[in-house]
Design an enzyme around this catalytic site. Structure first.
Site, PDB file in Angstrom:
ATOM      1  N   SER A  95       3.751  -0.925   1.243  1.00  0.00           N
ATOM      2  CA  SER A  95       3.615  -1.238   2.666  1.00  0.00           C
ATOM      3  C   SER A  95       3.023  -2.644   2.858  1.00  0.00           C
ATOM      4  O   SER A  95       3.558  -3.622   2.332  1.00  0.00           O
ATOM      5  CB  SER A  95       2.744  -0.157   3.306  1.00  0.00           C
ATOM      6  OG  SER A  95       2.834  -0.205   4.688  1.00  0.00           O
ATOM      7  N   ASP A 217      12.322   6.095   7.059  1.00  0.00           N
ATOM      8  CA  ASP A 217      10.939   5.603   7.040  1.00  0.00           C
ATOM      9  C   ASP A 217      10.624   5.032   8.420  1.00  0.00           C
ATOM     10  O   ASP A 217      11.174   4.019   8.827  1.00  0.00           O
ATOM     11  CB  ASP A 217      10.780   4.518   5.965  1.00  0.00           C
ATOM     12  CG  ASP A 217       9.329   4.058   5.815  1.00  0.00           C
ATOM     13  OD1 ASP A 217       8.524   4.353   6.728  1.00  0.00           O
ATOM     14  OD2 ASP A 217       9.035   3.420   4.790  1.00  0.00           O
ATOM     15  N   HIS A 245       7.288   7.432   4.297  1.00  0.00           N
ATOM     16  CA  HIS A 245       6.800   6.097   3.984  1.00  0.00           C
ATOM     17  C   HIS A 245       6.120   6.038   2.621  1.00  0.00           C
ATOM     18  O   HIS A 245       5.758   4.972   2.169  1.00  0.00           O
ATOM     19  CB  HIS A 245       5.824   5.663   5.087  1.00  0.00           C
ATOM     20  CG  HIS A 245       5.402   4.236   4.981  1.00  0.00           C
ATOM     21  ND1 HIS A 245       6.304   3.184   4.916  1.00  0.00           N
ATOM     22  CD2 HIS A 245       4.170   3.662   4.941  1.00  0.00           C
ATOM     23  CE1 HIS A 245       5.647   2.040   4.843  1.00  0.00           C
ATOM     24  NE2 HIS A 245       4.357   2.299   4.854  1.00  0.00           N
TER      25      HIS A 245
END
Lengths: 264, 757
Positions: A95, A217, A245
């Site tokens: 991320s 996602d 995610h």
């Protein structure tokens, strides 16, 4: 203060293996990697750490000025690598940490040998033709909900952080322990995460890069992953069947396989 | 003791029993909480009726939908970043607050508990969750939070004010105050930039000032150069905004554009939406204004979420805070100005006192000017040039720069560029018009106008001067010259107080220069006259060797009435004289000249010395001489050594013979021109032996401020013996070297005669 203690750095695997540094994203801490790490320990030197302000890092090292930009976190990544004397590092960033990897690699040419981006998003807010997955209003609402604490992002965890030996029943109940964070730090980390724009840094990446894209996602939708792939010269794009995610938690085998395939 | 028997609560009405025996399915469906099951990826596979009712969604619609899709955007992100990972890592979550979006779009605030059901190998199979409505609890939390925020905001403002007060107390200049105010006010309201303008200090009673004092930018922070320039241009007109003492927010709208289009454009370019004008007042006086900009801050690299058009407003509490900060600034400025004024006044007094001391000690006009320039730089300015009007025209006795690196340029100025009368240079103007010329701001264009030639311009440019003041030196209506002081960029322009000091200095200098110029003129005249009046070197006389000396007093302005004379008489004798007219001025010199002429005129019939005195006393009233005098007269016969000496109040002559010296016992009578006395002049009668020397001298040789006459005479005898010479020239030199010294309060005249075989 030692960098090792500050970021609660953990090293495992084999000493002469290629170093792999795993960086957790916004949310929890280095525990997020526990299902994929065992797969790399036999032939890699595995480095795990918590970002300052997350997990069991040293909260006293949190400097609101330094950490008001991803650069502050990128500096820490570089310090950790230098402290351990690493080179040719495989940086695995989940991320927002994927962008920290981009920034860290840009300031230390040669230190990193590969970047693995798990669900990267260089800018969450839509901007003209660019789709980041969130409108301006979405992000404003998200930050507002964080500000008002009522999602339990951190308020419910505060007693754990403060410690509450007199009320063990409370501590026992509040078991969301892997994601504990100081509320003020969580708020600023969210701002930095969701209000950064690192699109301009992508074309400057000079190391082999893997973009791991999950299905469905909500935080890093597929168009964003494709964008990153298009912007990072020579990058590899791998679409995972895993949804959500956090493929390293929901589909560790698939994640490991994709990373191994890229590294070999 | 037996326990009292309790009845089983389930043994109630038949309806209750039936309900309690109902199948668990009813309990599941109609439980007082929502209940659902989902696959590990969040897809709902089962939900109870309560959940369906609360969310307003039929079961058919829910099945297959991902739970996270039912959440608010914040909830979705939380689900992905926290909830799902926690379920995987610890198998359960408790009391997670989430907002579920109902079918009609409204929010159902709830608390969620969930467990992950796993297979034998730990792989996730199902998530089971209960959902409790938490509307009231959430409302309470929000109210609590709002109160907490209001308290935090209020505390933040109080803290800001506290910081401002504490930092202002440490400020020692207007600039310090401005910097504190600009920085803190900008932080306090999240402004993108801030700047402080202050009204320039005004000199009292200056008629040529505009009614609105010019505004000066004292400090700014975070404002791009172009915008700051546009704000400067609008600043003067904007002064009206502070008149009523309130905080004004001026949006970048049609109103602003109509008055200051340039400012509106610059604000648009910098994405600024409003100006906030805060008056800086002390009591009822307006000292200036703090101006803040609201708009895109550009402070951090983070994206600004505020929609354009919503950045240009200020909440009332912040406006009130700024008003208070403005008042604090006003008070601090007053305090600092008072302090600076006091310090400046003290410095000014000290400077003028030093100047007065220095001028009192200086020898002549040129030295005065030089020392003064040295004092003025750097205490008053960076460059000081003094021009003086003399009988030969304008001269430049001093030009000095505080920076050694720039002295060479100043030397060039000094040598080449004297202002000419009628030239446009302000120093010429100041002299011509007899008033101070103050150039507040030196511009390049102005420099080009006032300089004499390209090189002059080049030198002037290099000096980087920003302001200039030329003060004429005037005494008794006479123009004596001009003092020019300049400040360079590092010092900044002169203030009215600086100009006042320059004027006071010029007044002092004028008086000193005037007096010095007069004295110099008189001194030169006196010495010229005295030089003419003193006799030529004594003529050669057979059998005698003579030497004469005359040393004027070392104070330049003084001139003496000392004299000597050697006159050969018919018959081989020689008349000798030495005297001293009272006073040190041109009158004394004139009397001396007359006295010497009369003395020579009286020698025609070879009178004895006492007769010379008697005759002079007799004619004194006829001559009308305004001063008295002492004198010694003698007649010497070189052939025999016969010597007759008479004294009119003069010191006795010294006889130096073969290693000894003695004062001749000549009885002095009254001074020439003194009121008559019954006693006539008496003579000493003796012989000057071969090889002996007779010395006539005036009191300058033996008198001094710190010793009495007897000591002086003893020193003379001692020095004459130690000289051990019979050569009159050598004797004179030795005596002068030993007794006269470098600094003499009085003239010295010497006449030495040695009798040779």
């Amino acid at each position: 203060m030692s960098v090792i203690a500050r970021n609660r750095v953990r090293v495992s695997g084999v000493d002469d293996g290629r170093p792999m540094v795993f960086a957790h994203g916004f949310g929890c801490d280095q525990e997020m990697w526990r299902l994929v790490v065992p797969a790399f320990e036999p032939d890699h030197r595995v480095v795990l750490f918590d970002h300052v302000g997350s997990g069991r890092s040293d909260l006293s090292a949190y400097d609101p000025v330094k950490y008001n930009a991803l650069d502050g976190y990128a500096d820490d990544v570089v310090e950790i690598c230098r402290e351990l004397g690493l080179d040719d590092v495989v940086f695995v960033g989940h991320s927002v940490s994927a962008m920290m990897g981009v920034l860290a690699a840009a300031r230390t040419p040669g230190l990193f040998g590969a970047l693995v981006m798990v669900g990267p998003n260089p800018r969450y807010v839509d901007d003209g033709d660019y789709t980041g997955g969130f409108s301006r209003e979405d992000i404003a609402a998200l930050l507002e909900s964080l500000d008002s604490n009522h999602l339990g992002w951190s308020a419910a965890m505060a007693p754990v952080i403060m410690g509450n030996p007199d009320r063990p029943e409370l501590t026992a109940e509040l078991t969301n322990s892997f994601c504990r964070t100081d509320p003020d730090i969580a708020r600023q980390f969210a701002r930095v995460t969701f209000l950064s724009d690192n699109r301009a840094d992508l074309p400057g990446v000079r190391v082999p890069t893997l973009v791991l894209q999950c299905s469905d996602d909500a935080i890093a939708p597929e168009p964003v992953g494709r964008y990153v792939h298009a912007q990072v010269p020579g990058s590899v794009f791998t679409q995972l069947a895993a949804t959500g995610h956090c493929p390293h938690l929901s589909a560790p085998e698939e994640t490991v396989a994709a990373i191994r395939a890229f590294l070999e | 003791m037996d326990e009292p028997r309790r009845s089983d609560p389930r043994e109630g009405p038949a309806g209750l029993r039936r309900l309690l025996e109902d199948d668990p399915a009813d309990l599941y469906e109609n439980a007082p909480c929502g209940y659902f099951s989902a696959l590990p990826d969040g897809q709902l596979v089962k939900a109870n009726r309560t959940f369906c009712e609360w969310t307003g969604r039929p079961l058919g619609e829910l099945i297959g939908t991902r739970f996270q899709a039912l959440l608010s955007v914040g909830g979705r992100v939380f689900y992905e970043t926290h909830l799902a990972p926690l379920l995987r890592m610890q198998g359960m979550v408790r009391e997670v607050a989430l907002d579920v979006v109902r079918a009609d779009g409204s929010m159902l605030p709830c608390l969620l508990n969930a467990v992950e059901v796993r297979d034998d190998r730990g792989a996730p199979l199902l998530v089971r969750a209960t959902v409790f409505e938490a509307t009231s609890r959430r409302r309470y939390e929000r109210a609590l939070l709002a109160a907490q925020r209001a308290a935090a905001e209020s505390e933040r403002r109080a803290h800001t004010l506290q910081q401002v007060v504490s930092e202002l107390s440490a400020a020692s200049s207007a600039r310090d105050v401005a910097e504190v105010i600009v920085r803190r006010s900008r932080e306090a309201v999240g402004a993108s930039g801030a700047a402080l303008w202050l009204a320039a200090e005004r000199r009292a009673n200056r008629r040529d000032e505009a009614s609105v004092p010019p505004l000066e930018l004292v400090a700014s922070d975070g404002i791009p150069a172009g915008l700051l320039e546009a704000m400067e241009a609008a600043a003067l007109g904007g002064a009206e905004l502070v008149r009523d003492g309130g905080v004004h927010t001026v949006p970048r709208g049609a109103g602003l554009r109509a008055v200051w289009p340039g400012l509106a454009d610059a604000m648009a370019e910098a994405e600024q939406e409003a100006l906030v004008v805060v008056p800086v007042d002390a009591d009822t006086r307006h000292l200036g204004a703090l101006v803040l900009l609201l708009g895109v801050t550009g402070d951090s690299g983070l994206i600004d979420l505020t929609p354009p058009g919503n950045r240009g407003s200020l909440v009332q509490a912040d406006a009130d805070l700024l008003a208070t900060v403005g008042r604090q600034a006003g008070q601090a400025l007053e305090r600092v100005r008072l302090f600076e004024e006091t310090a400046r006044a003290a410095e000014r007094s000290a400077f003028l006192l030093d100047a007065a001391r220095l001028m009192a000690a200086a020898g002549d006009v040129v030295e005065t000017a030089e020392r003064l320039a040295e004092l003025a730089v750097p205490r008053l300015g960076d460059l000081c040039v003094i021009d003086l009007a003399t009988e030969h025209g304008l001269t430049r006795p001093a030009a000095r720069h505080g920076d050694p690196a720039r002295r060479a340029l100043v030397t060039e100025l000094e040598e080449r560029h004297l202002p000419q009368r009628g030239a446009p240079h302000p120093s010429a103007k100041a002299m011509q018009e007899g008033r101070t010329v103050w150039i507040r701001e030196i511009t390049d264009r102005w420099l080009a106008e006032v300089t004499a030639d390209p090189r002059h311009l080049e030198v002037a440019r290099t000096l980087d001067l920003v302001s200039m003041v030329c003060v004429p030196l005037v005494a008794g209506g006479r123009s004596l010259g001009v003092i020019t002081l300049c400040s360079d960029r590092r010092r900044g322009p002169f203030t009215p107080a600086d100009v006042e000091v320059a004027e006071q200095l010029a007044l002092q200098v004028s008086q000193v220069v005037d007096k010095a110029q007069r004295l110099e003129l008189e001194t030169r005249t006196s010495h010229t006259l005295q030089g003419i009046l003193l006799p030529p070197p004594p003529p050669p006389v057979p059998g005698l060797a003579a030497a004469v000396r005359y040393l004027p007093a070392s104070r330049g302005a003084d001139v003496g009435g000392d004299f000597y004379d050697v006159v050969p008489l018919s018959g081989g004798q020689v008349a000798l004289a030495a005297g001293d007219v009272v006073g040190h001025d041109i009158t004394a010199a004139a009397v001396m000249g007359q006295l010497r002429s009369v003395h020579r005129a009286l020698l025609g019939d070879r009178p004895p010395p006492s007769a010379v005195i008697d005759r002079l006393q007799a004619v004194w009233p006829l001559l009308g001489l305004p001063r008295m005098a002492t004198a010694l007269f003698a007649v010497l016969d070189p052939a025999t050594g016969g010597l007759r000496v008479a004294s009119a109040g003069h010191l006795p002559p010294l006889l130096v013979t073969g290693g000894a010296a003695e004062l001749l016992d000549v009885r002095p009578t009254r001074m020439l021109g003194a009121p008559p006395a019954p006693v006539p002049a008496v003579e000493w009668d003796g012989v000057l032996a071969l090889g002996a020397t007779l010395l006539l001298y005036t009191d300058g040789l033996v008198e001094s401020r710190d010793a009495d006459l007897d000591e002086g005479l003893a020193a003379l005898i001692d020095a004459a013996v130690r000289a051990g010479t019979t050569d009159p020239d050598e004797l004179c030199d030795r005596l002068l070297a030993e007794l006269a010294g470098g600094v003499r309060a009085d003239d010295v005249a010497l006449l030495a005669i040695t009798r040779r075989p």
